[in-house]
Scaffold this motif. Structure first.
Motif, PDB file in Angstrom:
ATOM      1  N   ILE A 142      33.052  63.302  65.627  1.00 49.48           N
ATOM      2  CA  ILE A 142      34.089  63.090  66.643  1.00 49.48           C
ATOM      3  C   ILE A 142      33.631  62.075  67.694  1.00 49.48           C
ATOM      4  CG2 ILE A 142      33.392  65.128  68.005  1.00 49.48           C
ATOM      5  CD1 ILE A 142      36.593  65.382  68.419  1.00 49.48           C
ATOM      6  N   ALA A 143      32.350  62.087  68.043  1.00 45.90           N
ATOM      7  CA  ALA A 143      31.860  61.128  69.034  1.00 45.90           C
ATOM      8  C   ALA A 143      31.939  59.710  68.484  1.00 45.90           C
ATOM      9  CB  ALA A 143      30.424  61.465  69.421  1.00 45.90           C
ATOM     10  N   ASP A 144      31.584  59.548  67.188  1.00 41.06           N
ATOM     11  CA  ASP A 144      31.663  58.225  66.558  1.00 41.06           C
ATOM     12  C   ASP A 144      33.094  57.717  66.568  1.00 41.06           C
ATOM     13  OD1 ASP A 144      28.970  58.448  65.779  1.00 41.06           O
ATOM     14  OD2 ASP A 144      29.537  59.565  63.985  1.00 41.06           O
ATOM     15  N   ARG A 145      34.016  58.645  66.308  1.00 40.70           N
ATOM     16  CA  ARG A 145      35.418  58.227  66.212  1.00 40.70           C
ATOM     17  C   ARG A 145      35.984  57.914  67.592  1.00 40.70           C
ATOM     18  NH1 ARG A 145      35.421  62.966  62.952  1.00 40.70           N
ATOM     19  NH2 ARG A 145      36.822  64.010  64.383  1.00 40.70           N
ATOM     20  N   LEU A 146      35.631  58.774  68.540  1.00 38.53           N
ATOM     21  CA  LEU A 146      36.149  58.619  69.895  1.00 38.53           C
ATOM     22  C   LEU A 146      35.730  57.278  70.495  1.00 38.53           C
ATOM     23  CD1 LEU A 146      37.817  60.394  71.786  1.00 38.53           C
ATOM     24  CD2 LEU A 146      35.699  61.164  72.831  1.00 38.53           C
TER      25      LEU A 146
ATOM     26  N   PRO B  89      42.697  59.185  64.934  1.00 39.15           N
ATOM     27  CA  PRO B  89      41.248  59.031  64.783  1.00 39.15           C
ATOM     28  C   PRO B  89      40.451  60.227  65.278  1.00 39.15           C
ATOM     29  CG  PRO B  89      42.174  57.011  65.646  1.00 39.15           C
ATOM     30  CD  PRO B  89      43.302  58.007  65.608  1.00 39.15           C
ATOM     31  N   VAL B  90      40.831  60.753  66.436  1.00 37.38           N
ATOM     32  CA  VAL B  90      40.048  61.833  67.031  1.00 37.38           C
ATOM     33  C   VAL B  90      40.164  63.116  66.199  1.00 37.38           C
ATOM     34  CG1 VAL B  90      39.815  63.325  69.056  1.00 37.38           C
ATOM     35  CG2 VAL B  90      40.063  60.862  69.351  1.00 37.38           C
ATOM     36  N   PHE B  91      41.370  63.416  65.736  1.00 32.23           N
ATOM     37  CA  PHE B  91      41.560  64.659  64.975  1.00 32.23           C
ATOM     38  C   PHE B  91      41.597  64.418  63.465  1.00 32.23           C
ATOM     39  CE2 PHE B  91      43.146  65.517  69.215  1.00 32.23           C
ATOM     40  CZ  PHE B  91      42.474  66.690  69.506  1.00 32.23           C
ATOM     41  N   LEU B  92      41.007  63.309  63.060  1.00 28.57           N
ATOM     42  CA  LEU B  92      41.062  62.865  61.664  1.00 28.57           C
ATOM     43  C   LEU B  92      40.875  63.961  60.614  1.00 28.57           C
ATOM     44  CD1 LEU B  92      41.597  60.038  60.507  1.00 28.57           C
ATOM     45  CD2 LEU B  92      39.157  59.754  60.247  1.00 28.57           C
ATOM     46  N   PRO B  93      39.807  64.757  60.700  1.00 30.44           N
ATOM     47  CA  PRO B  93      39.603  65.733  59.614  1.00 30.44           C
ATOM     48  C   PRO B  93      40.596  66.893  59.642  1.00 30.44           C
ATOM     49  CG  PRO B  93      37.668  65.594  61.065  1.00 30.44           C
ATOM     50  CD  PRO B  93      38.738  64.803  61.697  1.00 30.44           C
ATOM     51  N   TYR B  94      41.286  67.072  60.758  1.00 30.56           N
ATOM     52  CA  TYR B  94      42.154  68.244  60.875  1.00 30.56           C
ATOM     53  C   TYR B  94      43.611  67.952  60.537  1.00 30.56           C
ATOM     54  CZ  TYR B  94      37.944  69.221  63.446  1.00 30.56           C
ATOM     55  OH  TYR B  94      36.631  69.324  63.787  1.00 30.56           O
ATOM     56  N   ILE B  95      43.924  66.677  60.367  1.00 31.92           N
ATOM     57  CA  ILE B  95      45.299  66.327  60.034  1.00 31.92           C
ATOM     58  C   ILE B  95      45.412  66.307  58.509  1.00 31.92           C
ATOM     59  CG2 ILE B  95      47.106  64.575  60.298  1.00 31.92           C
ATOM     60  CD1 ILE B  95      45.585  63.627  62.806  1.00 31.92           C
TER      61      ILE B  95
END
Ligand code: SF4
Ligand code: SF4
Lengths: 96, 389
Positions: B221-225, B285-291
């Motif tokens: 999440i930090a990488d994406r943020l 991007p931030v919630f990428l894995p949860y969507i």
């Protein structure tokens, strides 16, 4: 995170492999593995086609159609009629 | 070759860090000194080390406030604003002929990360000319590549500086480097180091071995943020086209353009535009894995649908606005969000070329027909607004 299923162009030719392990060392997603000192695909859908394995195998035992998985690059390529290219003189895309 | 006074880096003027407005794709011809970088001066150079091939600049391994500020600026600005370092060889600590050689790109942020992580060690840093682009992206383009590595090894006279024949190349540079060819052409053996510079000391201590985790690329999440500001900035740079269209379209009456109407009727459309950008370029991007879904186009579409639909529902848009306008918005905004999210494939670290091509092939007909449809509904809205239907 895993991208699209069954899409990668990655192929291995275990008969050419010497078991040196170089491809496994360079792969950023642990896609490849060695079994009985021969290369095999362990996790196909994780491959991002970066091409590191192919480029660093001295024996031609891995092949992949390498490129950047970047929408802006692909779209630029179509507009200009060239290969996908994240051309840094364009203003879109952050792949480079 | 003029040698500047040692230990007095000029803080006001630095020829090295140039905030170029162009991306520097055309490689400017650089005068080569014997050691590659002997005559340069910059705020990160603390002094010089004497070697058989001349003086080699020694760098600070603790980042200054200015270095950190430049990192922030580089994160915020589009990548065209590049912060570069002069290619060549540098010393961290007090290296000698037995010390390791760490290879990196001449992107200031890459260089800064490497020297910071090497604090307390004695190593050489070999900076390749990648036009100020980071290792991974440059490797994908081939500028961080076999030819440049071989050239830099020979131009810096590396074989006279160290007595061994190893260079430690970051693993993320591997897509550009043919290690066999490097060995044949330069005599140097490529040892692939860890993905992250912070693992370098451990890698060296372990006898140049990475554990599996040090070899893996993550996209947390930090990488994406941290990638979203650039993404948003690039999109908002083009937002005025959309804003202008909205103002004109909504202001258009049978008596000409009335700007009171633009604002009164158009603001919901403008807000929707901003919301869909937020949905596609930040939320996704931030919630990428949860969507749900793996395709970025689908993730973005869902995020756009839920966020704009939800916001419109809460603000009562569905009841109070013209039905044609609402339909047009509900077609357009999720698609906009989808397109923004699709652009994020470029920043992600796991998407493949074949995958992106397939996504585009499937999404493009939807994008085009969606645009046409939403435009038709906008016209219908205008017609009913003007009392024509
Ligand atoms: S780099 Fe080539 S030879 Fe070495 S293990 Fe991988 S496939 Fe086999
Ligand atoms: S192309 Fe890249 S991600 Fe795919 S197997 Fe090779 S090294 Fe791994």
């Amino acid at each position: 995170m895993i991208y699209l299923k069954d899409i990668t162009t990655l192929q291995v030719f275990p008969e050419k492999c010497t078991g040196c392990g170089r491809c496994i060392e360079v792969c950023p997603h642990a896609v490849l593995k060695l079994e009985d000192r021969k290369v095999l695909i362990a996790d196909k859908d994780r491959c991002m086609e970066c091409g590191a394995c192919e480029k660093n195998c001295d024996f031609g035992a891995v092949s992949v159609n390498a490129g950047v998985g970047c929408a802006a690059a692909v779209i630029n390529g179509i507009i200009r009629g060239t290969e996908p290219n994240c051309d840094c003189s364009g203003s879109s895309g952050s792949c480079c | 070759m003029k040698f500047e006074p040692i230990n007095t880096p000029d803080k006001r003027f630095s020829p090295i860090i140039n905030s170029k407005q162009d991306c520097g794709c055309s490689v400017p011809e650089k005068a080569d000194s014997i050691s590659g970088a002997a005559s340069i001066q910059a705020p990160y150079i603390s002094g010089y080390i004497k070697t058989a091939t001349g003086d080699i600049p020694q760098v600070y391994t603790v980042l200054s406030r200015r270095d950190k500020w430049e990192t922030v600026k580089a994160r915020m600005s589009s990548f065209r604003m590049s912060f570069t370092v002069e290619p060549g060889i540098y010393a961290a600590g007090n290296p000698d002929e037995n010390s390791d050689v760490i290879v990196t790109a001449n992107y200031k942020m890459s260089f800064d990360t490497v020297r910071r992580e090497l604090n307390g060690m004695n190593v050489w840093i070999l900076v390749l000319d990648t036009n100020g682009i980071n290792v991974w992206c440059a490797a994908g383009k081939g500028t961080f590549g076999t030819d440049e590595l071989v050239r830099r090894i020979s131009r810096t006279n590396l074989s006279k500086i160290v007595s061994h024949k190893n260079v430690i190349v970051p693993q993320l540079g591997a897509p550009g480097i043919d290690s066999g060819e490097v060995r044949r052409k330069s005599g140097f053996r490529v040892v692939y180091g860890p993905v992250r510079a912070k693992d370098l000391p451990l890698f060296i201590r372990n006898g140049y071995k990475c554990d599996a985790e040090m070899r893996r690329v993550r996209f947390g999440i930090a990488d994406r943020l941290i990638l979203t500001p650039i993404e948003l900035r690039q999109i908002f740079a083009k937002f005025h086209y959309f804003a202008l269209f909205v103002l004109i379209f909504f202001g258009l009456t049978t008596e000409g353009i009335i700007f009171r109407d633009s604002i009164m009727k158009g603001y919901f459309f403008l807000a929707g535009g901003i919301l869909s950008i937020f949905a596609g370029a930040f939320f996704t991007p931030v919630f990428l894995p949860y969507i749900p879904f793996r395709a970025f186009t689908m993730k973005g579409w869902i995020a756009g649908l839920v966020l704009s639909g939800g916001a419109f529902y809460i603000s009562g848009v569905f009841e109070s606005y013209n039905i044609f306008l609402v339909i047009s918005a509900m077609i357009l905004f999720p698609l906009l969000s989808s397109y923004m999210a699709f652009q994020f494939t470029g920043a992600s670290t796991y998407t493949s070329l074949s995958g992106v091509k397939r996504e585009l092939k499937i999404a493009l007909p939807f994008y085009i027909s969606g645009l046409i449809l939403s435009f038709i509904f906008l016209i219908l809205y205008k017609a009913s607004d003007w009392g024509m239907i």
